[in-house]
Design an enzyme around this catalytic site. Structure first.
Site, PDB file in Angstrom:
ATOM      1  N   LEU A   1      26.201   8.357   2.823  1.00 35.19           N
ATOM      2  CA  LEU A   1      26.450   8.706   4.211  1.00 35.19           C
ATOM      3  C   LEU A   1      25.457   9.815   4.570  1.00 35.19           C
ATOM      4  O   LEU A   1      25.378  10.824   3.861  1.00 35.19           O
ATOM      5  CB  LEU A   1      27.879   9.220   4.402  1.00 35.19           C
ATOM      6  CG  LEU A   1      28.178   9.524   5.867  1.00 35.19           C
ATOM      7  CD1 LEU A   1      28.401   8.231   6.651  1.00 35.19           C
ATOM      8  CD2 LEU A   1      29.379  10.433   6.018  1.00 35.19           C
TER       9      LEU A   1
ATOM     10  N   ARG B   1      26.774   9.157  15.526  1.00 35.64           N
ATOM     11  CA  ARG B   1      27.002   8.448  14.259  1.00 35.64           C
ATOM     12  C   ARG B   1      28.212   7.524  14.373  1.00 35.64           C
ATOM     13  O   ARG B   1      28.232   6.425  13.803  1.00 35.64           O
ATOM     14  CB  ARG B   1      27.197   9.445  13.113  1.00 35.64           C
ATOM     15  CG  ARG B   1      27.301   8.758  11.754  1.00 35.64           C
ATOM     16  CD  ARG B   1      27.283   9.745  10.602  1.00 35.64           C
ATOM     17  NE  ARG B   1      28.456  10.602  10.584  1.00 35.64           N
ATOM     18  CZ  ARG B   1      28.646  11.619   9.737  1.00 35.64           C
ATOM     19  NH1 ARG B   1      27.723  11.916   8.844  1.00 35.64           N
ATOM     20  NH2 ARG B   1      29.736  12.348   9.781  1.00 35.64           N
TER      21      ARG B   1
ATOM     22  N   ARG C   1      47.729 -10.337  10.789  1.00 31.16           N
ATOM     23  CA  ARG C   1      46.793 -10.284   9.667  1.00 31.16           C
ATOM     24  C   ARG C   1      45.952 -11.558   9.551  1.00 31.16           C
ATOM     25  O   ARG C   1      46.481 -12.664   9.472  1.00 31.16           O
ATOM     26  CB  ARG C   1      47.573 -10.082   8.365  1.00 31.16           C
ATOM     27  CG  ARG C   1      46.671  -9.949   7.162  1.00 31.16           C
ATOM     28  CD  ARG C   1      47.459  -9.848   5.859  1.00 31.16           C
ATOM     29  NE  ARG C   1      46.579 -10.175   4.768  1.00 31.16           N
ATOM     30  CZ  ARG C   1      45.784  -9.302   4.154  1.00 31.16           C
ATOM     31  NH1 ARG C   1      45.794  -8.037   4.506  1.00 31.16           N
ATOM     32  NH2 ARG C   1      44.974  -9.689   3.197  1.00 31.16           N
TER      33      ARG C   1
ATOM     34  N   HIS D   1      41.784 -12.309   7.973  1.00 24.41           N
ATOM     35  CA  HIS D   1      40.475 -11.749   7.623  1.00 24.41           C
ATOM     36  C   HIS D   1      39.485 -11.916   8.774  1.00 24.41           C
ATOM     37  O   HIS D   1      38.692 -11.032   9.054  1.00 24.41           O
ATOM     38  CB  HIS D   1      39.898 -12.438   6.377  1.00 24.41           C
ATOM     39  CG  HIS D   1      40.484 -11.942   5.102  1.00 24.41           C
ATOM     40  ND1 HIS D   1      41.815 -12.112   4.773  1.00 24.41           N
ATOM     41  CD2 HIS D   1      39.934 -11.275   4.069  1.00 24.41           C
ATOM     42  CE1 HIS D   1      42.037 -11.572   3.587  1.00 24.41           C
ATOM     43  NE2 HIS D   1      40.920 -11.056   3.136  1.00 24.41           N
TER      44      HIS D   1
ATOM     45  N   TYR E   1      35.547   6.410  11.450  1.00 19.24           N
ATOM     46  CA  TYR E   1      36.073   7.733  11.809  1.00 19.24           C
ATOM     47  C   TYR E   1      34.974   8.770  11.823  1.00 19.24           C
ATOM     48  O   TYR E   1      33.849   8.517  11.357  1.00 19.24           O
ATOM     49  CB  TYR E   1      37.194   8.146  10.853  1.00 19.24           C
ATOM     50  CG  TYR E   1      36.730   8.654   9.498  1.00 19.24           C
ATOM     51  CD1 TYR E   1      36.165   7.798   8.558  1.00 19.24           C
ATOM     52  CD2 TYR E   1      36.845  10.002   9.163  1.00 19.24           C
ATOM     53  CE1 TYR E   1      35.753   8.271   7.317  1.00 19.24           C
ATOM     54  CE2 TYR E   1      36.428  10.481   7.922  1.00 19.24           C
ATOM     55  CZ  TYR E   1      35.885   9.621   7.009  1.00 19.24           C
ATOM     56  OH  TYR E   1      35.466  10.086   5.791  1.00 19.24           O
TER      57      TYR E   1
ATOM     58  N   GLU F   1      25.774  10.644  -4.121  1.00 20.01           N
ATOM     59  CA  GLU F   1      26.378  11.725  -3.329  1.00 20.01           C
ATOM     60  C   GLU F   1      27.762  12.036  -3.866  1.00 20.01           C
ATOM     61  O   GLU F   1      28.240  11.394  -4.804  1.00 20.01           O
ATOM     62  CB  GLU F   1      26.464  11.313  -1.853  1.00 20.01           C
ATOM     63  CG  GLU F   1      27.356  10.105  -1.642  1.00 20.01           C
ATOM     64  CD  GLU F   1      27.521   9.685  -0.178  1.00 20.01           C
ATOM     65  OE1 GLU F   1      27.290  10.498   0.723  1.00 20.01           O
ATOM     66  OE2 GLU F   1      27.916   8.519   0.027  1.00 20.01           O
TER      67      GLU F   1
ATOM     68  N   LYS G   1      30.476   5.165   8.269  1.00 17.13           N
ATOM     69  CA  LYS G   1      31.614   6.067   8.048  1.00 17.13           C
ATOM     70  C   LYS G   1      32.905   5.307   8.337  1.00 17.13           C
ATOM     71  O   LYS G   1      33.535   5.477   9.377  1.00 17.13           O
ATOM     72  CB  LYS G   1      31.490   7.331   8.904  1.00 17.13           C
ATOM     73  CG  LYS G   1      32.315   8.498   8.341  1.00 17.13           C
ATOM     74  CD  LYS G   1      31.872   9.818   8.907  1.00 17.13           C
ATOM     75  CE  LYS G   1      32.822  10.952   8.604  1.00 17.13           C
ATOM     76  NZ  LYS G   1      32.975  11.311   7.200  1.00 17.13           N
TER      77      LYS G   1
END
Ligand code: PSZ
Length: 276
Positions: free
Chosen positions: A201, A51, A99, A101, A32, A177, A145
């Site tokens: 980040l 990014r 679903r 993995h 995101y 951070e 991110k």
């Protein structure tokens, strides 16, 4: 009427549907960006979409539209929602499949997005915030991110439970951070912040503020530092898309320090205001 991005198209918000087999739901398998809009104009949009693309690459995902098309789409959403001061949220999940993995490289990524009015947090920026120092329990790819933010949300809750506005995390004593921000310390007119490695980040606001500080003639050391040095800081602040430059008035928990909001933080806030 509110509009959103649904599968890469702009539609009326009420009509948007999320598939229960979206890998974002199953695994938090997605990325995101949050982009600030000032006066109807997105701020540093180019850096955010870049990014976004880098996050996709690092997760073996492919952006299904060009960065210029993505910027156009986000700008169209801002206009349709008549957004003045707020944020654009955009996310891309790997795709929709039962679903498992194991992902396939043929998944069709799902791009969604919305806007939200959000004025600058003037009061916090004026008075400063209290922060809670805690262990960084996140994975080793904090440079991506991703929407998978469990370590961050647990840290934020812990901070709030101690009446603090943000959590400042450290890994084995080395400060990384905030839970949703980058941290800067100032000592003897030099700025210190964690280098842009896999452990943080690389905030867009961080990058803008480093640039502004250098333009103002300050040295910026992108160096990791232990949590004990916080006690010797003259000033401290966090940066993020929504908090911009927000001073820290106290560190609590594993480090106990009270700080004044200092002149260099104020100068950087002013410089950032002009940049907006
Ligand atoms: O609205 C929100 O909750 C937002 S807006 C930006 C964030 C949260 N977070 C950004 C962020 C982060 O999540 C972590 C772990 N480190 C640093 C930052 C700052 O990044 P920029 O400056 O790009 O927003």
């Amino acid at each position: 009427m509110e509009y959103v991005i649904d599968n890469g198209h702009i539609i009326v918000a009420d009509q948007a549907k999320i598939d229960r087999n979206d890998r974002g739901y199953h695994f938090g398998d997605g990325i995101y960006e949050v982009i600030r809009v000032y006066n109807g104009k997105p701020f540093t949009m180019d850096m955010h979409v870049k990014r976004f693309e880098e996050s996709a690459k690092k997760l073996d995902m492919v952006l299904t539209l060009s960065l210029s098309k993505l910027e156009e789409l986000l700008m169209e959403l801002v206009k349709k929602n008549a957004l003045q001061d707020g944020i654009i949220y955009v996310q891309m999940t790997r795709g929709i499949s039962p679903r498992n993995h194991l992902y396939s490289r043929n998944e069709k990524a799902v791009i969604t997005g919305y806007t939200q009015e959000m004025p600058s947090k003037v009061e916090l920026q004026q008075n400063g915030i209290d922060v809670w120092v805690t262990d960084d329990i996140r994975w080793l790819r904090c440079d991506i991110k991703t929407i998978n933010l469990l370590g961050n949300v647990l840290a934020k809750r812990e901070a709030a439970d101690h009446d603090c506005h943000e959590a400042i995390q450290h890994r084995n004593g080395i400060v990384t951070e905030g839970s949703s921000s980058n941290l800067f310390l100032i000592k003897d007119r030099i700025l210190y912040t964690h280098p842009a490695t896999n452990l943080i980040l690389n905030g867009i606001t961080r990058q803008v503020v480093i640039g502004l500080a250098k333009e103002l003639g300050y040295e910026v050391f992108e160096e990791a530092f232990p949590k004990d040095v916080i006690e010797h800081a003259d000033e401290a602040f966090i940066t993020s898309t929504t908090s911009e430059v927000t001073p820290i008035k106290s560190f609590q928990g594993q480090v106990e320090v009270t700080l004044e909001v200092g002149p260099i933080t104020r100068q950087l806030q002013e410089a950032f205001e002009k940049e907006k």
